[in-house]
Design an enzyme around this catalytic site. Structure first.
Site: not given
Ligand code: ADP
Ligand code: ADP
Length: 223
Positions: A13, A88, A123, A156, A167
């Site tokens: 995203k 969300r 990431r 992160r 998550r």
């Protein structure tokens, strides 16, 4: 142009949001980036959000809704914006409708859970801008450094495997339903119904980008 980009964590995203925002000259409103900025600045919101984010749960709807309302009242949102990571939950989507924010397009990136873990563990981000890299799929020009500023990239805190799994649970329990919510709105055919653009997120970054921009140009009538 008012756009929402939907999809599971790690679907791409943020990566695609930057291309859409460049193309349409609209600001990217990423609630995740806003929360991380609040955590880094040590504000009250940041302190509240940090524990929740580190556990892979969602921050409360009230906090998020007021954060977003304040953000979209700013002058740079006059000609539209892109929501990334918001809404969300159903409550957030309903609050957006109640505030009479008319969304023209929903871009939904579809990606199976198996692919997600690979994406998240590789990431790396540039915290100040939210620019996102991947150690294999989208490496920076110089390892560990942001292409534009040369500043260090970080991993992160919530991209560790245990948190990613949490998550994903939150996504399936609270966020996945938004696809049906907007699908039903679109099928209802009301004049303010958004157009839904579904894209296979398992393609290369470039192919996903092309599919999204092509879908959006059909709505706006220019390519
Ligand atoms: P992702 O890469 O999973 O899409 P984000 O950067 O959007 O992650 O979000 C990171 C974390 O910030 C979430 O796990 C959640 O704790 C919090 N968060 C971000 N946006 C929202 C939101 N709209 N509602 C509730 N919590 C949010
Ligand atoms: P989200 O905002 O949905 O959580 P990101 O845009 O941060 O997702 O992407 C998650 C990770 O996967 C990043 O490291 C990014 O560079 C990488 N990535 C994004 N899109 C693709 C793709 N199509 N193929 C391979 N890797 C991708």
């Amino acid at each position: 142009m008012k756009v929402i980009i939907l999809g599971p964590p790690g679907a791409g995203k943020g990566t695609q949001a930057q291309y859409i925002c460049d193309r349409y000259s609209i600001p990217q409103i990423s609630t995740g980036d806003m929360l991380r900025a609040a955590v880094a600045a040590g504000t009250d919101l940041g302190r509240l959000a940090k524990t929740v984010m580190d556990s892979g749960q969602l921050v409360s709807d009230d906090l998020i809704i007021s954060l977003v309302k304040e953000r979209i009242a700013k002058p740079d949102c006059m000609n539209g914006f892109l929501f990334d990571g918001f809404p969300r939950t159903l409550a957030q989507a309903e609050a957006t409708r109640a505030a009479r924010v008319t969304i023209e397009a929903i871009v939904e990136i579809v990606l199976p859970d198996e692919e997600i873990l690979k994406r998240m563990t590789g990431r790396r981000i540039h915290p100040a801008s939210g620019r996102t890299y991947h150690i294999i799929f989208k490496p920076p020009r110089e390892a560990g450094k942001d292409d534009l500023t040369g500043e260090p990239l970080i991993q992160r805190a919530d991209d560790r495997e245990e948190t990613v799994l949490q998550r994903l649970i939150a996504y399936h329990a609270q966020t996945e339903v938004l696809s049906k919510f907007y699908g039903a709105l679109a099928a209802g055919g009301s004049i303010d119904a958004p157009v839904i653009i579904q894209v296979d997120g398992a393609q290369s970054i470039d192919d996903v980008r092309k599919a999204i921009l092509e879908g959006l140009s059909r709505i706006t009538g220019h390519g």
